[in-house]
Design a protein around this motif. Structure first.
Motif, PDB file in Angstrom:
ATOM      1  N   SER A  17       8.400  -1.098  12.718  1.00 54.47           N
ATOM      2  CA  SER A  17       7.839  -0.832  11.714  1.00 54.47           C
ATOM      3  C   SER A  17       8.815  -0.127  10.545  1.00 54.47           C
ATOM      4  CB  SER A  17       6.434   0.426  11.832  1.00 54.47           C
ATOM      5  OG  SER A  17       5.695  -0.041  12.545  1.00 54.47           O
ATOM      6  N   LEU A  18       8.578  -0.250   9.213  1.00 53.84           N
ATOM      7  CA  LEU A  18       9.155   0.102   8.179  1.00 53.84           C
ATOM      8  C   LEU A  18       8.021   0.474   7.104  1.00 53.84           C
ATOM      9  CD1 LEU A  18      12.473  -2.137   7.595  1.00 53.84           C
ATOM     10  CD2 LEU A  18      12.511   0.273   8.527  1.00 53.84           C
ATOM     11  N   LYS A  64      -1.461 -10.186   6.384  1.00 48.90           N
ATOM     12  CA  LYS A  64      -2.526  -9.269   6.317  1.00 48.90           C
ATOM     13  C   LYS A  64      -2.708  -9.065   7.830  1.00 48.90           C
ATOM     14  CE  LYS A  64      -5.448 -10.957   3.567  1.00 48.90           C
ATOM     15  NZ  LYS A  64      -6.250 -11.995   2.767  1.00 48.90           N
ATOM     16  N   GLY A  65      -3.317  -7.601   7.999  1.00 51.28           N
ATOM     17  CA  GLY A  65      -3.237  -7.031   9.250  1.00 51.28           C
ATOM     18  C   GLY A  65      -2.157  -6.225   9.715  1.00 51.28           C
ATOM     19  N   ARG A  66      -1.053  -6.600   9.113  1.00 49.25           N
ATOM     20  CA  ARG A  66       0.203  -5.929   9.683  1.00 49.25           C
ATOM     21  C   ARG A  66       0.715  -5.025   8.491  1.00 49.25           C
ATOM     22  NH1 ARG A  66       4.592  -8.822  10.406  1.00 49.25           N
ATOM     23  NH2 ARG A  66       4.046 -10.714   9.203  1.00 49.25           N
ATOM     24  N   PHE A  67       0.713  -5.536   7.376  1.00 47.73           N
ATOM     25  CA  PHE A  67       1.178  -4.687   6.063  1.00 47.73           C
ATOM     26  C   PHE A  67       0.111  -4.099   5.413  1.00 47.73           C
ATOM     27  CE2 PHE A  67       5.218  -7.276   5.529  1.00 47.73           C
ATOM     28  CZ  PHE A  67       5.699  -7.297   6.893  1.00 47.73           C
ATOM     29  N   THR A  68       0.431  -2.891   4.813  1.00 48.06           N
ATOM     30  CA  THR A  68      -0.702  -2.247   3.961  1.00 48.06           C
ATOM     31  C   THR A  68       0.022  -1.718   2.607  1.00 48.06           C
ATOM     32  OG1 THR A  68      -1.874  -1.494   5.982  1.00 48.06           O
ATOM     33  CG2 THR A  68      -2.304  -0.328   3.892  1.00 48.06           C
ATOM     34  N   LEU A  80       4.731   0.322   1.039  1.00 49.23           N
ATOM     35  CA  LEU A  80       4.486  -0.712   1.792  1.00 49.23           C
ATOM     36  C   LEU A  80       4.656  -0.235   3.184  1.00 49.23           C
ATOM     37  CD1 LEU A  80       3.407  -3.939   1.542  1.00 49.23           C
ATOM     38  CD2 LEU A  80       5.692  -4.425   1.626  1.00 49.23           C
ATOM     39  N   GLN A  81       3.707  -0.218   4.082  1.00 48.02           N
ATOM     40  CA  GLN A  81       3.656   0.125   5.199  1.00 48.02           C
ATOM     41  C   GLN A  81       3.923  -1.189   5.950  1.00 48.02           C
ATOM     42  OE1 GLN A  81       4.154   3.142   6.850  1.00 48.02           O
ATOM     43  NE2 GLN A  81       4.432   1.792   8.563  1.00 48.02           N
TER      44      GLN A  81
END
Length: 123
Positions: A17-18, A64-68, A80-81
């Protein structure tokens, strides 16, 4: 002078993750939309995610589903998570802001870009 300062890029292993941050400053009247785009070598810049002033978001299907995407209005900052990163997420990530500034008392909108931050995901 408007400035977009990005941070948080780096090298991470697949599955990691970043969190990217982008702070906007400089005579802002109103931030309309902020977002993240990315560009891998030999490809066109593509939208990753955007967030409007009211909080509505738009996210690319590929992340979608990985980045927020989220924002802190008090800090004029967008985040941006990025979770479950894949090697194909490797790119330079650019912050983008559509914002209004006052010109002789009249708000005028323009688009601004950050300098970009490198994200590299190793397999």
């Amino acid at each position: 002078q408007v400035q977009l300062v990005e941070s948080g890029g780096g090298l991470v292993q697949a599955g990691g993750s970043l969190r990217l941050s982008c702070a906007v400053s400089g005579g802002i009247f109103r931030i309309n939309v902020m977002g993240w785009y990315r560009q891998a070598p030999g490809t066109q810049r593509e939208l990753v995610a955007t967030i409007a002033s009211g909080g509505s978001t738009n996210t690319a299907d590929s992340v979608k589903g990985r980045f927020t995407i989220s924002k802190d209005n008090a800090k004029n900052t967008v985040y941006l998570q990025m979770n479950s990163l894949k090697p194909e997420d490797t790119a330079v990530y650019y912050c983008n802001a559509d914002l209004s500034r006052l010109w002789s008392g009249v708000p005028r909108s323009s688009t601004y870009w950050g300098q970009g931050t490198q994200v590299t995901v190793s397999s």
